[in-house]
Design a protein around this motif. Structure first.
Motif, mmCIF file in Angstrom:
data_model
loop_
_atom_site.group_PDB
_atom_site.id
_atom_site.type_symbol
_atom_site.label_atom_id
_atom_site.label_comp_id
_atom_site.label_asym_id
_atom_site.label_seq_id
_atom_site.Cartn_x
_atom_site.Cartn_y
_atom_site.Cartn_z
ATOM 1 N N LEU A 133 0.824 -1.212 0.000
ATOM 2 C CA LEU A 133 0.000 0.000 0.000
ATOM 3 C C LEU A 133 0.859 1.263 0.000
ATOM 4 N N SER A 134 1.906 1.259 0.797
ATOM 5 C CA SER A 134 2.746 2.459 0.866
ATOM 6 C C SER A 134 3.533 2.653 -0.430
ATOM 7 N N THR A 135 3.895 1.561 -1.103
ATOM 8 C CA THR A 135 4.584 1.677 -2.387
ATOM 9 C C THR A 135 3.661 2.291 -3.440
ATOM 10 N N LYS A 136 2.407 1.852 -3.453
ATOM 11 C CA LYS A 136 1.435 2.422 -4.391
ATOM 12 C C LYS A 136 1.190 3.902 -4.092
ATOM 13 N N ARG B 18 1.919 7.171 -6.519
ATOM 14 C CA ARG B 18 0.890 8.168 -6.795
ATOM 15 C C ARG B 18 1.406 9.569 -6.473
ATOM 16 N N LEU B 19 2.105 9.692 -5.359
ATOM 17 C CA LEU B 19 2.632 10.998 -4.964
ATOM 18 C C LEU B 19 3.713 11.488 -5.922
ATOM 19 N N VAL B 20 4.546 10.568 -6.408
ATOM 20 C CA VAL B 20 5.587 10.956 -7.360
ATOM 21 C C VAL B 20 4.949 11.468 -8.654
ATOM 22 N N GLU B 21 3.903 10.792 -9.119
ATOM 23 C CA GLU B 21 3.200 11.244 -10.329
ATOM 24 C C GLU B 21 2.548 12.607 -10.106
ATOM 25 N N LEU B 22 1.940 12.782 -8.939
ATOM 26 C CA LEU B 22 1.307 14.062 -8.622
ATOM 27 C C LEU B 22 2.352 15.172 -8.524
ATOM 28 N N ARG B 23 3.534 14.851 -8.002
ATOM 29 C CA ARG B 23 4.603 15.841 -7.904
ATOM 30 C C ARG B 23 5.072 16.281 -9.289
ATOM 31 N N VAL B 24 5.140 15.345 -10.231
ATOM 32 C CA VAL B 24 5.543 15.687 -11.599
ATOM 33 C C VAL B 24 4.540 16.663 -12.212
ATOM 34 N N VAL B 25 3.255 16.384 -11.997
ATOM 35 C CA VAL B 25 2.208 17.276 -12.516
ATOM 36 C C VAL B 25 2.304 18.648 -11.846
ATOM 37 N N ALA B 26 2.502 18.657 -10.532
ATOM 38 C CA ALA B 26 2.596 19.926 -9.803
ATOM 39 C C ALA B 26 3.790 20.745 -10.280
ATOM 40 N N LYS B 27 4.899 20.065 -10.553
ATOM 41 C CA LYS B 27 6.083 20.792 -11.027
ATOM 42 C C LYS B 27 5.853 21.345 -12.428
ATOM 43 N N VAL C 236 6.228 8.696 3.713
ATOM 44 C CA VAL C 236 6.075 7.316 3.232
ATOM 45 C C VAL C 236 7.416 6.592 3.294
ATOM 46 N N ASP C 237 8.489 7.263 2.893
ATOM 47 C CA ASP C 237 9.819 6.656 2.955
ATOM 48 C C ASP C 237 10.202 6.304 4.392
ATOM 49 N N ARG C 238 9.876 7.195 5.310
ATOM 50 C CA ARG C 238 10.176 6.942 6.725
ATOM 51 C C ARG C 238 9.379 5.734 7.220
ATOM 52 N N TRP D 41 10.812 2.108 8.701
ATOM 53 C CA TRP D 41 10.432 1.472 9.963
ATOM 54 C C TRP D 41 9.932 0.049 9.727
ATOM 55 N N ILE D 42 9.177 -0.152 8.673
ATOM 56 C CA ILE D 42 8.681 -1.492 8.367
ATOM 57 C C ILE D 42 9.846 -2.425 8.053
ATOM 58 N N ALA D 43 10.795 -1.950 7.253
ATOM 59 C CA ALA D 43 11.975 -2.766 6.924
ATOM 60 C C ALA D 43 12.756 -3.097 8.193
ATOM 61 N N HIS D 44 12.873 -2.133 9.089
ATOM 62 C CA HIS D 44 13.568 -2.364 10.355
ATOM 63 C C HIS D 44 12.851 -3.433 11.181
ATOM 64 N N CYS D 45 11.533 -3.364 11.228
ATOM 65 C CA CYS D 45 10.749 -4.360 11.976
ATOM 66 C C CYS D 45 10.901 -5.749 11.373
ATOM 67 N N LYS D 46 10.913 -5.822 10.060
ATOM 68 C CA LYS D 46 11.026 -7.125 9.405
ATOM 69 C C LYS D 46 12.409 -7.748 9.571
ATOM 70 N N LYS D 47 13.442 -6.923 9.775
ATOM 71 C CA LYS D 47 14.798 -7.438 9.981
ATOM 72 C C LYS D 47 15.004 -7.981 11.384
ATOM 73 N N ASP D 48 14.120 -7.626 12.305
ATOM 74 C CA ASP D 48 14.256 -8.046 13.689
ATOM 75 C C ASP D 48 14.231 -9.568 13.785
ATOM 76 N N LYS D 49 15.256 -10.139 14.359
ATOM 77 C CA LYS D 49 15.380 -11.592 14.418
ATOM 78 C C LYS D 49 14.349 -12.216 15.361
ATOM 79 N N ARG D 50 13.741 -11.418 16.221
ATOM 80 C CA ARG D 50 12.712 -11.964 17.114
ATOM 81 C C ARG D 50 11.406 -12.242 16.376
ATOM 82 N N ARG D 51 11.279 -11.737 15.136
ATOM 83 C CA ARG D 51 10.069 -11.975 14.345
ATOM 84 C C ARG D 51 10.207 -13.305 13.606
ATOM 85 N N ALA D 52 10.262 -14.375 14.347
ATOM 86 C CA ALA D 52 10.448 -15.697 13.755
ATOM 87 C C ALA D 52 9.112 -16.380 13.490
#
Length: 74
Positions: A22-25, A29-38, A56-58, A62-73
């Motif tokens: 969802l965040s990638t989509k 969308r935001l990148v396309e909107l930014r191109v139009v705005a520019k 969204v990048d932030r 955080w999601i990538a950090h959570c997924k790297k956690d070794k306790r998430r087995a």
């Protein structure tokens, strides 16, 4: 429990994967909107897109950090 302390919500890995999708989509969308705005020289809209893309990048970081956690087995 105190009302001022939020409860921790534990998300399962499939929910995190769905959130990444969802965040990638949303980022695309935001990148396309930014191109139009520019192109239309709409500075406020472009700046808002820049800020939203950073959020969204932030979130994805955080999601990538959570997924790297070794306790998430699970």
């Amino acid at each position: 429990m105190c009302a001022a302390v939020p409860t921790l919500e534990v998300m399962d890995t499939s929910e995190l994967d769905s959130l990444i999708d969802l965040s990638t989509k949303e980022r695309e969308r935001l990148v396309e909107l930014r191109v139009v705005a520019k192109a239309q020289q709409r500075k406020v809209l472009r700046v808002n897109c820049d800020l939203d893309i950073k959020r969204v990048d932030r979130l994805q970081g955080w999601i990538a950090h959570c997924k790297k956690d070794k306790r998430r087995a699970w």
